[in-house]
Design an enzyme around this catalytic site. Structure first.
Site, PDB file in Angstrom:
ATOM      1  CG  ASP A   2      -1.703   1.224   1.448  1.00 35.36           C
ATOM      2  OD1 ASP A   2      -1.792   2.053   0.523  1.00 35.36           O
ATOM      3  OD2 ASP A   2      -2.242   1.382   2.560  1.00 35.36           O
ATOM      4  CD  GLU A  24      -4.011   7.132   0.780  1.00 36.71           C
ATOM      5  OE1 GLU A  24      -5.177   6.717   0.935  1.00 36.71           O
ATOM      6  OE2 GLU A  24      -3.029   6.635   1.387  1.00 36.71           O
ATOM      7  CG  ASP A  58      -4.664   2.830  -2.015  1.00 39.22           C
ATOM      8  OD1 ASP A  58      -3.907   1.984  -1.502  1.00 39.22           O
ATOM      9  OD2 ASP A  58      -4.677   4.024  -1.673  1.00 39.22           O
ATOM     10  CG  HIS A  82      -2.437   0.407   6.978  1.00 34.85           C
ATOM     11  ND1 HIS A  82      -2.910   1.600   7.481  1.00 34.85           N
ATOM     12  CD2 HIS A  82      -2.337   0.601   5.638  1.00 34.85           C
ATOM     13  CE1 HIS A  82      -3.094   2.462   6.504  1.00 34.85           C
ATOM     14  NE2 HIS A  82      -2.759   1.875   5.361  1.00 34.85           N
TER      15      HIS A  82
END
Length: 385
Positions: free
Chosen positions: A190, A224, A245, A325
């Site tokens: 990401d 972002e 994304d 994440h």
């Protein structure tokens, strides 16, 4: 349109590997910008940078309006030095929203005024021989970890002598693995995978000399992860913006690590009805696996563009990520699917010609027609029997 050549998987993965090798937490993106801008120029695009380094690359089409925008972001999660501790270690604060649970044990680089130092992020109670079961019961959070610098730092003054100070950027090692079965495991997929998708689509288009009905702007943002994203990189000609994304393949989500996951909404609300419908139909026309999803704790470059006042249609195309994440995993097949869809989209005919003007009359305005659904009970019974 011409049949686009097969996406080159070697080109795609080599660009992804190169991007992962360049540390680029938000606020420290210059080198990633330089790499990407040079590659875009090598592919033959006109490249312009904003003051802070967001990239706007133009690929001309038959008409200037209504132009299309494709966007991904170069910045990643990271950390920043919050305080120099008396024990010679560093207190950290996160850059972007990610859990300290995934920072524990990470190798990292500290970018100080005197150069780069290496270190490890550890929980405050890291030694099982000392703390026994307290290692497992201590709280999770950024106040409960510290960065151990790989240098002689027994006290705060030692850190100052090294040139380390509050505010220094900390980059987390990606530790990428590219497996023979197509899986890719790394931090920062990401959205460096999204950048690689865009570059691979462009490479295939340039190689096949694919023409588009309107100009396309290939946009790469640098903020972002902290919410500002595409707020200052669009031009008035852009009428529709497709963000590329990550999607989330967690429990309760419909995203997958294969094919294209088309986001229908995120925490800011639904994406554009007509643009999302067009992208879904293109998948069907070109035999691209697709599934839809709705994200509750998610926003992208599309949201920041609209919030900045750009009146553009927005959509979000994603590659499914397991462990977003955190320790992320994706599959090359999804990246190739996204690159293929991107080519088909930018080469497709414009459906809403009125979008060429920012403001106009009712003529040509869209419809969202609702028809009564009718169920064929007889056919349904035959299908079940």
């Amino acid at each position: 349109m011409q049949n686009p050549r097969t996406i080159d998987p070697d080109y795609l993965t080599s660009r992804l590997k190169a991007l992962l090798d360049i540390p680029s937490p938000t606020g420290f993106t210059d080198e990633a910008v330089r790499y990407t801008a040079r590659e875009l120029e090598r592919l033959g695009l006109e490249v312009k940078l904003t003051r802070r380094g967001a990239i706007r690359a133009l690929r001309p089409g038959a008409a200037q309006r209504p132009a299309r925008g494709i966007v991904s972001h170069l910045d990643t999660l990271g950390a920043q030095v919050k305080a120099l501790k008396e024990n010679g270690r560093l207190e950290l604060v996160s850059i972007g929203h990610w859990s300290a649970r995934f920072a524990e044990g990470a190798r990292a680089s500290i970018f100080s005024s005197r150069g780069t130092y290496r270190g490890t992020i550890l929980p405050l109670k890291a030694s099982g021989h000392t703390f026994n079961e307290e290692v497992d019961t201590q709280p999770v959070g950024w106040p409960h970890v510290e960065l151990r610098v790989d240098a002689l730092t027994h006290q705060r003054d030692d850190l100052l002598q090294l040139g380390i100070d509050v505010g220094d950027i900390v980059a987390i090692d990606p530790q990428p693995e590219f497996l023979d079965n197509g899986f890719i495991v790394s931090r920062h997929l990401d959205d460096k995978a999204g950048v690689a998708v865009m570059l691979a689509a462009l490479e295939a288009m340039q190689r096949a000399k694919i023409e588009t009905p309107v100009d396309t702007y290939w946009l790469f943002t640098i903020g972002e992860e902290v919410g500002v994203g595409a707020s200052a990189v669009l031009v008035p000609e852009i009428a529709s913006l497709v963000a590329i994304d990550n999607g989330t393949t967690a429990t309760g989500q419909n995203s997958q690590e294969f094919g294209v996951t088309l986001a229908m909404a995120d925490q800011t609300g639904p994406f554009d009805y007509h643009l999302s419908k067009k992208l879904h139909e293109l998948c069907g026309e070109h035999a691209i696996q697709v599934q839809k999803d709705v994200f509750r704790h998610y926003r992208s470059d599309a949201a920041s563009a609209v919030e900045a006042g750009h009146d553009v249609r927005t959509a979000l195309l994603t590659f499914g990520v397991d462990g977003s994440h955190g320790y992320e995993r994706i599959h090359l097949q999804a990246l190739i699917s996204l690159a293929r869809l991107t080519i088909h989209y930018v080469a497709s005919e414009v459906q809403i010609e009125r979008d060429a003007e920012e403001v106009s009359g009712l003529r040509g305005f869209t419809h969202q027609k609702v028809h009564e659904a009718k169920q064929d009970l007889k056919a349904d019974e035959q299908a079940r029997s």
